[in-house]
Design a protein around this motif. Sequence first.
Motif, PDB file in Angstrom:
ATOM      1  N   SER A   1       0.862  -1.253   0.069  1.00 39.32           N
ATOM      2  CA  SER A   1       0.071   0.075  -0.065  1.00 39.32           C
ATOM      3  C   SER A   1       0.832   1.141  -0.108  1.00 39.32           C
ATOM      4  CB  SER A   1      -0.938  -0.040   1.146  1.00 39.32           C
ATOM      5  OG  SER A   1      -2.082  -0.973   0.885  1.00 39.32           O
ATOM      6  N   LEU A   2       0.410   2.210  -0.467  1.00 40.42           N
ATOM      7  CA  LEU A   2       0.979   3.339  -0.694  1.00 40.42           C
ATOM      8  C   LEU A   2       0.046   4.722  -0.205  1.00 40.42           C
ATOM      9  CD1 LEU A   2       3.422   5.342  -1.572  1.00 40.42           C
ATOM     10  CD2 LEU A   2       2.611   5.296  -3.790  1.00 40.42           C
ATOM     11  N   ILE A   3       0.508   5.602   0.571  1.00 44.44           N
ATOM     12  CA  ILE A   3      -0.440   6.831   1.004  1.00 44.44           C
ATOM     13  C   ILE A   3       0.374   7.922   0.663  1.00 44.44           C
ATOM     14  CG2 ILE A   3      -1.532   7.878   2.857  1.00 44.44           C
ATOM     15  CD1 ILE A   3      -1.513   5.327   4.389  1.00 44.44           C
ATOM     16  N   ILE A   4      -0.189   8.991  -0.165  1.00 45.81           N
ATOM     17  CA  ILE A   4       0.281  10.342  -0.324  1.00 45.81           C
ATOM     18  C   ILE A   4      -0.699  11.315   0.268  1.00 45.81           C
ATOM     19  CG2 ILE A   4       1.067  12.203  -2.066  1.00 45.81           C
ATOM     20  CD1 ILE A   4       1.593   9.634  -4.040  1.00 45.81           C
ATOM     21  N   LEU A   5       0.096  12.189   0.949  1.00 47.78           N
ATOM     22  CA  LEU A   5      -0.486  13.054   1.623  1.00 47.78           C
ATOM     23  C   LEU A   5      -0.279  14.442   1.463  1.00 47.78           C
ATOM     24  CD1 LEU A   5       0.716  13.878   4.930  1.00 47.78           C
ATOM     25  CD2 LEU A   5       0.500  11.249   5.057  1.00 47.78           C
ATOM     26  N   ASP A   6      -1.302  15.431   1.652  1.00 47.00           N
ATOM     27  CA  ASP A   6      -0.819  17.021   1.369  1.00 47.00           C
ATOM     28  C   ASP A   6      -1.426  17.716   2.074  1.00 47.00           C
ATOM     29  OD1 ASP A   6      -0.232  18.587  -1.371  1.00 47.00           O
ATOM     30  OD2 ASP A   6      -1.604  19.296  -0.219  1.00 47.00           O
ATOM     31  N   ILE A   7      -0.900  18.810   2.710  1.00 44.44           N
ATOM     32  CA  ILE A   7      -1.497  19.609   3.838  1.00 44.44           C
ATOM     33  C   ILE A   7      -2.548  20.481   2.951  1.00 44.44           C
ATOM     34  CG2 ILE A   7      -0.883  21.374   5.305  1.00 44.44           C
ATOM     35  CD1 ILE A   7       1.907  20.344   5.795  1.00 44.44           C
ATOM     36  N   ASP A   8      -3.502  20.640   3.781  1.00 42.72           N
ATOM     37  CA  ASP A   8      -4.474  21.459   3.213  1.00 42.72           C
ATOM     38  C   ASP A   8      -4.266  22.951   3.359  1.00 42.72           C
ATOM     39  OD1 ASP A   8      -6.041  19.181   2.536  1.00 42.72           O
ATOM     40  OD2 ASP A   8      -7.018  18.928   4.295  1.00 42.72           O
TER      41      ASP A   8
ATOM     42  N   VAL B   1       7.026  19.676  12.427  1.00 43.82           N
ATOM     43  CA  VAL B   1       6.168  19.066  13.332  1.00 43.82           C
ATOM     44  C   VAL B   1       5.268  18.075  13.094  1.00 43.82           C
ATOM     45  CG1 VAL B   1       4.132  19.514  15.119  1.00 43.82           C
ATOM     46  CG2 VAL B   1       5.885  21.300  14.911  1.00 43.82           C
ATOM     47  N   ILE B   2       4.660  18.355  11.672  1.00 49.05           N
ATOM     48  CA  ILE B   2       3.996  17.417  10.863  1.00 49.05           C
ATOM     49  C   ILE B   2       4.688  16.088  10.663  1.00 49.05           C
ATOM     50  CG2 ILE B   2       2.670  16.911   8.814  1.00 49.05           C
ATOM     51  CD1 ILE B   2       1.292  19.403   9.068  1.00 49.05           C
ATOM     52  N   SER B   3       5.938  16.004  10.221  1.00 42.73           N
ATOM     53  CA  SER B   3       6.767  15.126   9.846  1.00 42.73           C
ATOM     54  C   SER B   3       7.228  14.345  11.186  1.00 42.73           C
ATOM     55  CB  SER B   3       8.360  15.740   9.330  1.00 42.73           C
ATOM     56  OG  SER B   3       8.044  16.469   8.298  1.00 42.73           O
ATOM     57  N   SER B   4       7.626  14.741  12.163  1.00 43.61           N
ATOM     58  CA  SER B   4       7.977  14.068  13.410  1.00 43.61           C
ATOM     59  C   SER B   4       6.648  13.483  13.756  1.00 43.61           C
ATOM     60  CB  SER B   4       8.481  15.028  14.456  1.00 43.61           C
ATOM     61  OG  SER B   4       7.637  15.440  15.425  1.00 43.61           O
ATOM     62  N   ARG B   5       5.428  13.976  13.771  1.00 43.79           N
ATOM     63  CA  ARG B   5       4.165  13.450  14.392  1.00 43.79           C
ATOM     64  C   ARG B   5       3.874  11.959  13.254  1.00 43.79           C
ATOM     65  NH1 ARG B   5       1.764  11.017  17.353  1.00 43.79           N
ATOM     66  NH2 ARG B   5      -0.487  11.012  17.741  1.00 43.79           N
ATOM     67  N   LEU B   6       4.092  12.211  12.027  1.00 42.96           N
ATOM     68  CA  LEU B   6       3.888  11.583  11.003  1.00 42.96           C
ATOM     69  C   LEU B   6       4.667  10.045  11.246  1.00 42.96           C
ATOM     70  CD1 LEU B   6       2.644  10.506   8.379  1.00 42.96           C
ATOM     71  CD2 LEU B   6       4.502  11.624   7.106  1.00 42.96           C
TER      72      LEU B   6
END
Length: 340
Positions: free
Chosen positions: A201-208, A228-233
């Motif tokens: 599986s692959l997820i691509i995510l993008d900040i709104d 912050v988002i990277s480290s939470r991810l």
Amino acid sequence: MAILIVDDDKTIRFMLERLLNKAGYEDLYFASSPKETFKLLGIDDNGQKENTDFKIDSSNIELILMDIMMPDIDGIEACERLKRHHDLSNIPIIMVTALTETETLEKAFNAGAIDYITKPVRKLELLARVDSAVKLNRERQTRLKRERELEDALKSLEEMNAKLEKLATIDELTQIPNRRLFDETLNNEWKRAKRDKTPLSLIILDIDYFKKYNDTYGHQQGDKCLKVISSRLSELILRPGDFAARYGGEEFAVILPNTQSDDSLMVAKRIREGIEGLNIPHVASRISDNVTISLGVTCVDFDEVDYQKIEREDVLNSFINSADKALYEAKENGRNTAKF
Ligand code: GH3
Ligand code: MG
Ligand code: MG
Ligand code: MG
């Protein structure tokens, strides 16, 4: 560099001193017994390092001339004990002796002596043997030094390589894997899934509305938000083998090996909620008070599709495209959501 002379006979010590001085060996130490030798070198009678303040620096001794017949401990025994000691075992020892029977000499060589000089000492023999022992030892020291230097250089080269490697695969801003490592990892996982016939599986995510975020809070704050988002991810990726990377500017990608579509959607949900749960204020967002993300999810199950037959290169690309397309749909469908 110095030579240490060990002999219980004072006249022999003087004679050796005179001859060696004349030949240019100025730096000489003397001991009248093995015990005195041990003390001088800072070891106890058993050849173990002692905690006393030793008088001479053993690394400065390039040769020991050792008498054999001495009271208490004889020269052969002394030689043996010195050879047992880690710091001293490399100092060459030449026996100086009147005892030249084969048996004695054999013992001396077995004890670690490299050579012997017969008593009464003849100048020619003494200097020839001392010169060659010193020369050999110096050559050896030089070689060792060069080897050490080479080792050090290799080590720092390896360290530098590791740093470069890290620089080439880790995103500087967020300190998570970069696009390059993502491509490499996806390639490998793709091959593995194909071989093992497992789902991938692959997820691509993008900040709104991230452009608006930058416009509102400034680019520097935008960078902080990405960190912050990277480290939470990274925290939200729980399974060993799962992999998250910075895919582009404000886009991230997650590879989930051996994961079915249902499970990957669950992971996507967990990531979406986890990022929203950071509660990073975003007053300019049209859909929330906080920063949110949209996610596109895709999955390929090699057990069902016979991808072995499709050897065209762009199969992997269309896999990525389908995640991209799903992301586009998530954006179209109001954002802050995951689409498959
Ligand atoms: P959407 O919800 O449709 O994704 O809207 P958006 O504004 O997030 O999308 P868009 O692609 O138009 O904008 C992405 C923004 O991300 C624009 C760019 O300035 C910003 N960005 C990309 N990389 C970085 C970065 O490294 N730091 C900062 N601060 N901003 C970045
Ligand atoms: Mg003697
Ligand atoms: Mg974008
Ligand atoms: Mg965006």
